[in-house]
Design an enzyme around this catalytic site. Structure first.
Site, PDB file in Angstrom:
ATOM      1  N   HIS A   1       0.834  -1.217   0.000  1.00 14.07           N
ATOM      2  CA  HIS A   1       0.000   0.000   0.000  1.00 14.07           C
ATOM      3  C   HIS A   1       0.864   1.260   0.000  1.00 14.07           C
ATOM      4  O   HIS A   1       0.443   2.312   0.461  1.00 14.07           O
ATOM      5  CB  HIS A   1      -0.940   0.047   1.206  1.00 14.07           C
ATOM      6  CG  HIS A   1      -1.667  -1.240   1.444  1.00 14.07           C
ATOM      7  ND1 HIS A   1      -2.884  -1.519   0.882  1.00 14.07           N
ATOM      8  CD2 HIS A   1      -1.312  -2.336   2.158  1.00 14.07           C
ATOM      9  CE1 HIS A   1      -3.280  -2.732   1.252  1.00 14.07           C
ATOM     10  NE2 HIS A   1      -2.334  -3.259   2.023  1.00 14.07           N
TER      11      HIS A   1
ATOM     12  N   SER B   1      15.110  21.263 -16.133  1.00 20.99           N
ATOM     13  CA  SER B   1      13.926  22.046 -16.438  1.00 20.99           C
ATOM     14  C   SER B   1      14.352  23.323 -17.133  1.00 20.99           C
ATOM     15  O   SER B   1      15.427  23.851 -16.877  1.00 20.99           O
ATOM     16  CB  SER B   1      13.197  22.378 -15.134  1.00 20.99           C
ATOM     17  OG  SER B   1      12.431  23.555 -15.285  1.00 20.99           O
TER      18      SER B   1
ATOM     19  N   LYS C   1      16.169  21.567 -10.898  1.00 17.14           N
ATOM     20  CA  LYS C   1      15.502  20.305 -11.207  1.00 17.14           C
ATOM     21  C   LYS C   1      16.402  19.249 -11.833  1.00 17.14           C
ATOM     22  O   LYS C   1      17.267  19.523 -12.650  1.00 17.14           O
ATOM     23  CB  LYS C   1      14.334  20.570 -12.157  1.00 17.14           C
ATOM     24  CG  LYS C   1      13.206  21.324 -11.489  1.00 17.14           C
ATOM     25  CD  LYS C   1      12.363  20.423 -10.630  1.00 17.14           C
ATOM     26  CE  LYS C   1      11.227  19.973 -11.481  1.00 17.14           C
ATOM     27  NZ  LYS C   1      10.301  19.102 -10.877  1.00 17.14           N
TER      28      LYS C   1
ATOM     29  N   GLU D   1       9.920   8.169 -16.812  1.00 16.99           N
ATOM     30  CA  GLU D   1       8.517   8.537 -17.063  1.00 16.99           C
ATOM     31  C   GLU D   1       8.070   8.098 -18.453  1.00 16.99           C
ATOM     32  O   GLU D   1       6.964   7.578 -18.637  1.00 16.99           O
ATOM     33  CB  GLU D   1       8.335  10.050 -16.896  1.00 16.99           C
ATOM     34  CG  GLU D   1       8.419  10.473 -15.431  1.00 16.99           C
ATOM     35  CD  GLU D   1       8.631  11.972 -15.248  1.00 16.99           C
ATOM     36  OE1 GLU D   1       8.715  12.395 -14.097  1.00 16.99           O
ATOM     37  OE2 GLU D   1       8.720  12.703 -16.250  1.00 16.99           O
TER      38      GLU D   1
END
Ligand code: ARG
Length: 471
Positions: free
Chosen positions: A153, A274, A280, A287
């Site tokens: 979980h 970024s 970043k 992804e």
């Protein structure tokens, strides 16, 4: 090719709409190899004279040469790879070339061509799978002694070895490899000689072409053969399940890499920055990998939907079967171009991972199991440890910091020998059941899957040896 029956030329837009050259031209050499097997068979059974068969084979090889050198420019007006090559053959050797297509149809021909193409592609996919699984096994070995949190979980559950994490993913990919080889078996069947749908009145020899092309067997029913695309579905199903596994691995690493978890390190070379936020470092590669499942699932659904309700036997709907297939192969190659290399570079910050254990509550199951060994029924043990957990939370005390007295106030069965067991490392090492997380078990898993890998690879080598010689 069918001008005999028609009195109008095909509409220009229809030519573009019905062509499949844009997808099947890359299979030209496979198509030629299939035709060579067919021609050899026609010679063998006497439908062509020895000289005719040789002449056609020689000219087919010549066409293959033209294609390899980029000198053959196919025409869309000829619809597909098959018609282009046949018409070039007729150009080169006249009436003899016009004999090539006896005893076959484009329905069994195209089917053969794609199977030949797919066999090679699937073996390349295997190389990618092998690279990925090997990288995971190496990581598992390297990280077998590193303790990190295991989650259910997405809540801290029990301490695990990072090696166990990599092996969990490895097991999924090994099951995928099994599906890949099953798909190879489905593909490795000869459709040649089924004709348009019903076989042929000519004395063709299907076993001959099957042997010449190195297929494992001849398909059993001519109508079924030209009508079904189950072998494509097997490939796409393998890919879809694999895509799900890739997506899950990517997601795990993305989560562990986030500042809030922060215990996985990714190399700069596999991250991007970024355009506005200078601080970043984004896990874009992971992804994109995570998102690929969309394309892979989509391709499977596309083919399942396309083939549903098509009446026996061949219908032109089936021409578009190759589109989801090729997109899938391309997608898989893309995944293998980055994922194995990325896995090799992942590092774990064990100290950061263990910061999450500071309250010690991740060891609660260990205490319950300790009590079981003292004779306490598990349900009672669970409740007693629950009370300890509550005590720790209310008093803001780590479970590992309690004195023996505090323990015994709540659970009289606890003895001094519990305290040395209460460390995440001990907890991980003591889960030594078959397939469990102890380093010993992780190493046993690595050995098992290494053997599976070698066995798969031998199977692939066997397939490779059965490939027909090139033209
Ligand atoms: N280009 C077609 C394909 O890829 C070849 C088969 C065409 N057959 C037919 N009966 N029109 O499937």
């Amino acid at each position: 090719m069918w001008k005999g029956r028609f009195s109008q030329d095909t509409n220009e837009a229809v030519i573009n709409f019905t062509q499949s050259l844009d997808i099947d031209w890359r299979m030209a050499i496979d198509d030629i190899r299939g035709s060579i097997a067919h021609v050899r068979m026609l010679g063998h059974v006497g439908l062509l004279s020895g000289e005719e068969a040789l002449l056609i084979e020689k000219n087919l090889c010549l066409i293959a040469e033209e294609i390899r050198k980029g000198k053959f420019v196919p025409k869309v007006s000829l619809e597909d790879v098959h018609m282009n090559i046949e018409s070039r053959l007729i150009e080169l050797c006249g009436p003899t070339g016009a004999k090539l297509h006896m005893g076959r149809s484009r329905n069994d021909q195209a089917n053969t061509t794609v199977r030949l193409y797919l066999r090679r592609e699937l073996l390349e996919i295997w190389e990618g799978m092998k690279d990925l699984i090997s990288s995971l096994l190496k990581k598992a070995e390297e990280h077998s002694e590193i303790v990190v949190p295991g989650y259910t979980h997405l809540q801290q559950a029990q301490p695990i070895s990072m090696g166990q994490f990599w092996m969990a993913h490895s097991h999924a990919f090994v099951r995928d490899a099994k599906r890949l080889f099953d798909a190879y078996d489905s593909v490795n069947e000869s459709p040649l000689g089924c004709g348009a749908l019903a076989g042929s009145t000519l004395p063709i020899d299907r076993e001959f072409t099957c042997r010449d092309l190195g297929f494992a067997s001849v398909s059993g029913n001519s109508m079924d053969t030209v009508a079904h695309r189950d072998h494509f579905m097997d490939v796409l199903y393998f890919a879809a399940v694999f895509g799900g596994h890739v997506s899950r691995l990517a997601e795990d690493l993305i989560i562990y890499f986030s500042a809030e978890f922060g215990w996985v390190r990714l190399p700069d070379s596999f991250c991007t920055g970024s355009s506005i936020m200078p601080q970043k470092k984004n896990p874009d590669v992971l992804e994109i990998l995570r998102g690929k499942a969309g394309q892979l699932n989509g391709a499977l659904v596309e083919l399942l939907t396309m083939t549903k309700g098509i009446p026996l036997t061949y219908n032109r709907d089936l021409q578009d079967d190759k589109r989801p297939l090729l997109r899938t192969l391309e997608c898989l190659h893309g995944i293998f171009s980055v994922l194995p290399a990325l896995v090799r570079e992942v590092e774990v910050d064990e100290e950061a991972a263990n910061r999450g254990f500071s309250d010690g509550l991740i060891l609660a199951t260990d205490v319950a199991e300790y009590l079981v060994l003292q004779g306490v029924p598990f349900r009672n043990a669970h409740e007693k440890v629950g009370r300890i957990v509550k005590y720790c939370i209310e008093n803001k005390k780590p479970l590992t910091s309690l004195s023996l007295e505090e323990w015994q106030n709540i659970i009289p069965e606890v003895k001094g020998d519990l305290l040395p067991l209460l460390s995440p490392r001990k907890s991980m090492e003591r889960r030594n059941t078959l397939g469990g997380t102890s380093p010993e078990q992780v190493r046993a898993q690595i050995r098992n899957l290494s053997v599976r890998l070698i066995m798969f690879d031998q199977e692939a080598k066997g397939f490779m040896e059965n490939m027909p010689e090139d033209c």
